[in-house]
Design a protein around this motif. Structure first.
Motif, mmCIF file in Angstrom:
data_model
loop_
_atom_site.group_PDB
_atom_site.id
_atom_site.type_symbol
_atom_site.label_atom_id
_atom_site.label_comp_id
_atom_site.label_asym_id
_atom_site.label_seq_id
_atom_site.Cartn_x
_atom_site.Cartn_y
_atom_site.Cartn_z
ATOM 1 N N ARG A 1 0.816 -1.223 0.000
ATOM 2 C CA ARG A 1 0.000 0.000 0.000
ATOM 3 C C ARG A 1 0.847 1.270 0.000
ATOM 4 O O ARG A 1 0.342 2.352 0.344
ATOM 5 C CB ARG A 1 -0.893 -0.008 1.254
ATOM 6 C CG ARG A 1 -1.938 -1.103 1.328
ATOM 7 C CD ARG A 1 -3.182 -0.766 0.542
ATOM 8 N NE ARG A 1 -3.834 0.465 0.952
ATOM 9 C CZ ARG A 1 -4.697 0.558 1.954
ATOM 10 N NH1 ARG A 1 -5.007 -0.503 2.655
ATOM 11 N NH2 ARG A 1 -5.292 1.719 2.243
ATOM 12 N N CYS B 1 -10.314 6.761 3.606
ATOM 13 C CA CYS B 1 -9.493 5.702 2.992
ATOM 14 C C CYS B 1 -10.042 4.328 3.368
ATOM 15 O O CYS B 1 -10.163 3.440 2.535
ATOM 16 C CB CYS B 1 -8.046 5.813 3.459
ATOM 17 S SG CYS B 1 -7.174 7.247 2.812
ATOM 18 N N CYS C 1 -12.685 4.124 -0.203
ATOM 19 C CA CYS C 1 -11.743 4.182 -1.324
ATOM 20 C C CYS C 1 -11.892 2.993 -2.280
ATOM 21 O O CYS C 1 -11.769 1.841 -1.880
ATOM 22 C CB CYS C 1 -10.306 4.266 -0.822
ATOM 23 S SG CYS C 1 -9.165 4.341 -2.222
ATOM 24 N N TRP D 1 1.673 3.264 -2.150
ATOM 25 C CA TRP D 1 1.011 4.321 -2.936
ATOM 26 C C TRP D 1 0.263 5.286 -2.014
ATOM 27 O O TRP D 1 0.271 6.502 -2.225
ATOM 28 C CB TRP D 1 0.049 3.657 -3.926
ATOM 29 C CG TRP D 1 -0.801 4.600 -4.700
ATOM 30 C CD1 TRP D 1 -1.937 5.233 -4.266
ATOM 31 C CD2 TRP D 1 -0.608 5.033 -6.057
ATOM 32 N NE1 TRP D 1 -2.459 6.017 -5.253
ATOM 33 C CE2 TRP D 1 -1.659 5.919 -6.364
ATOM 34 C CE3 TRP D 1 0.358 4.741 -7.029
ATOM 35 C CZ2 TRP D 1 -1.784 6.519 -7.605
ATOM 36 C CZ3 TRP D 1 0.225 5.346 -8.274
ATOM 37 C CH2 TRP D 1 -0.824 6.231 -8.549
ATOM 38 N N CYS D 2 -0.411 4.713 -1.012
ATOM 39 C CA CYS D 2 -1.285 5.500 -0.133
ATOM 40 C C CYS D 2 -0.516 6.499 0.735
ATOM 41 O O CYS D 2 -1.104 7.459 1.233
ATOM 42 C CB CYS D 2 -2.091 4.572 0.779
ATOM 43 S SG CYS D 2 -3.156 3.453 -0.121
ATOM 44 N N MET E 1 -9.869 2.576 -4.774
ATOM 45 C CA MET E 1 -8.543 2.234 -5.311
ATOM 46 C C MET E 1 -7.795 1.250 -4.414
ATOM 47 O O MET E 1 -7.016 0.427 -4.897
ATOM 48 C CB MET E 1 -7.699 3.510 -5.474
ATOM 49 C CG MET E 1 -8.301 4.478 -6.461
ATOM 50 S SD MET E 1 -7.399 6.029 -6.540
ATOM 51 C CE MET E 1 -8.007 6.898 -5.094
ATOM 52 N N ALA E 2 -8.044 1.339 -3.109
ATOM 53 C CA ALA E 2 -7.320 0.493 -2.165
ATOM 54 C C ALA E 2 -7.435 -0.998 -2.497
ATOM 55 O O ALA E 2 -6.437 -1.732 -2.382
ATOM 56 C CB ALA E 2 -7.784 0.779 -0.741
ATOM 57 N N ARG F 1 -7.672 8.509 8.783
ATOM 58 C CA ARG F 1 -7.818 7.966 7.428
ATOM 59 C C ARG F 1 -9.197 7.328 7.214
ATOM 60 O O ARG F 1 -9.328 6.289 6.543
ATOM 61 C CB ARG F 1 -6.717 6.932 7.144
ATOM 62 C CG ARG F 1 -5.338 7.559 6.984
ATOM 63 C CD ARG F 1 -4.841 7.385 5.584
ATOM 64 N NE ARG F 1 -3.518 7.998 5.378
ATOM 65 C CZ ARG F 1 -2.955 8.122 4.197
ATOM 66 N NH1 ARG F 1 -3.539 7.676 3.123
ATOM 67 N NH2 ARG F 1 -1.785 8.695 4.069
ATOM 68 N N PHE G 1 -14.013 13.386 1.159
ATOM 69 C CA PHE G 1 -12.888 12.792 1.877
ATOM 70 C C PHE G 1 -12.637 13.504 3.205
ATOM 71 O O PHE G 1 -12.369 12.871 4.221
ATOM 72 C CB PHE G 1 -11.622 12.813 1.004
ATOM 73 C CG PHE G 1 -11.419 11.534 0.276
ATOM 74 C CD1 PHE G 1 -12.191 11.225 -0.841
ATOM 75 C CD2 PHE G 1 -10.503 10.585 0.711
ATOM 76 C CE1 PHE G 1 -12.034 10.015 -1.504
ATOM 77 C CE2 PHE G 1 -10.343 9.381 0.061
ATOM 78 C CZ PHE G 1 -11.108 9.095 -1.057
ATOM 79 N N MET H 1 -4.884 12.099 -2.159
ATOM 80 C CA MET H 1 -5.705 12.178 -0.954
ATOM 81 C C MET H 1 -4.889 11.965 0.328
ATOM 82 O O MET H 1 -5.389 12.165 1.427
ATOM 83 C CB MET H 1 -6.826 11.129 -1.017
ATOM 84 C CG MET H 1 -7.909 11.430 -2.016
ATOM 85 S SD MET H 1 -8.740 12.992 -1.681
ATOM 86 C CE MET H 1 -8.250 13.954 -3.074
ATOM 87 N N CYS I 1 -0.557 9.065 -3.475
ATOM 88 C CA CYS I 1 -1.967 9.434 -3.650
ATOM 89 C C CYS I 1 -2.252 10.902 -3.293
ATOM 90 O O CYS I 1 -1.812 11.383 -2.251
ATOM 91 C CB CYS I 1 -2.847 8.523 -2.788
ATOM 92 S SG CYS I 1 -4.593 8.869 -3.037
HETATM 93 S S1 SF4 Z 1 -6.798 4.445 0.579
HETATM 94 FE FE1 SF4 Z 1 -7.374 5.331 -1.416
HETATM 95 S S2 SF4 Z 1 -7.679 7.526 -1.070
HETATM 96 FE FE2 SF4 Z 1 -6.599 6.702 0.702
HETATM 97 S S3 SF4 Z 1 -4.463 7.104 0.222
HETATM 98 FE FE3 SF4 Z 1 -4.911 4.985 -0.477
HETATM 99 S S4 SF4 Z 1 -5.502 5.157 -2.620
HETATM 100 FE FE4 SF4 Z 1 -5.572 7.233 -1.724
#
Ligand code: SF4
Ligand code: SF4
Ligand code: SF4
Length: 253
Positions: free
Chosen positions: A57, A155, A159, A59-60, A161-162, A152, A142, A66, A64
């Motif tokens: 994860r 998230c 989310c 990326w988060c 995307m998660a 979070r 958000f 957000m 990201c």
């Molecule tokens: S859970 Fe979704 S919105 Fe939150 S940081 Fe990760 S990808 Fe971005």
């Protein structure tokens, strides 16, 4: 130093959100599917799945748009959240959304083409007044969810995307691929629980230290626990699941 760098990166990502919004949009994927088009957002979600195989994860916490909004919101509501409950909501939304996209492709007669710039002709996502309304709506959604639920909150709860990242993470585990992880050293741990308090994903980090490693797809590899631990019991490392000796069998949620 790492945290400062990370915070600068996610702040820049947040500033770029008016440009990138469509490439992360659940609606653009649906609109593309209705026309039999694989849109830029679907391509990015597929990339996130592959990213998750090697980097979980991360990326988060590092990419990201957000992330910055979520992290600054910790100053407003620092409450730990009920991760399991929110996850049920998140996956329910995801299954409905993904099922709808598949149905739209079927109704459209299958995949007819690929257009990374679908609905983003000028390359900039927010390029008309109505797009500004969508942009501010997403930010407000958000912000309000995170401020009301806790750390979070959005998230964990909504989310779309998660699941791509966690899907990749789990595939990497199944295939025993070396992945970026938070390594733990129980011998150095003083059980002060500072890491539990600082973790923005409401993870019981100190328990993970006892168990042998942080065994959850919720870890976004932000490294805040590493920086907060005065004993050096936590660090980044690249390991596959077969090289991790668990002191105790734990359930990956
Ligand atoms: S859970 Fe979704 S919105 Fe939150 S940081 Fe990760 S990808 Fe971005
Ligand atoms: S902050 Fe470090 S020493 Fe304290 S409980 Fe966490 S891992 Fe152990
Ligand atoms: S366990 Fe550490 S690296 Fe993972 S999300 Fe929590 S604070 Fe960040």
């Amino acid at each position: 130093m790492k945290q400062k760098t990370r915070k600068i990166i996610i702040f820049i990502s947040f500033l770029l959100f008016p440009i990138t919004m469509n490439f992360l949009s659940p609606y653009v994927s649906i609109d593309g599917a209705m026309n039999g088009i694989i849109s830029g957002s679907l391509i990015l979600f597929a990339f996130m799945f592959i990213f998750g195989i090697f980097f979980g994860r991360a990326w988060c916490a590092w990419v990201c748009p957000m992330a910055a909004l979520s992290e600054y919101s910790v100053g407003i509501n620092n409450k730990k959240v009920n991760v399991k409950l929110l996850k049920i909501i998140r996956y329910s939304i995801f299954i409905l959304w993904a099922g709808f996209i598949i149905a739209m492709f079927v109704f459209a007669g299958g995949v007819k083409g690929v257009n990374p710039l679908h609905l983003t002709d000028n390359f900039i996502s927010v390029d008309s007044p109505v797009k500004y309304i969508i942009y501010y709506f997403v930010l407000l959604l958000f912000a309000v969810l995170t401020w009301s639920i806790g750390k979070r909150g959005a998230c964990h709860a909504v989310c779309w995307m998660a699941p791509f990242l966690t899907g990749g993470y789990h595939l990497g585990r199944i295939l025993k691929i070396p992945q970026l992880r938070i390594k733990t050293d129980n011998e150095k741990c003083a059980n002060c629980k500072t890491c539990d308090k600082i973790c923005q994903m409401s993870i019981n980090v100190s328990q993970g230290v006892k168990d042998g490693y942080i065994n959850t797809s919720d870890c976004i590899l932000c490294g805040q626990c590493i920086e907060a631990c005065g004993k050096g019991a936590l660090s980044y490392g690249i390991k596959s699941i077969k090289n991790i000796e668990l002191n105790k069998k734990t359930l990956d949620i």
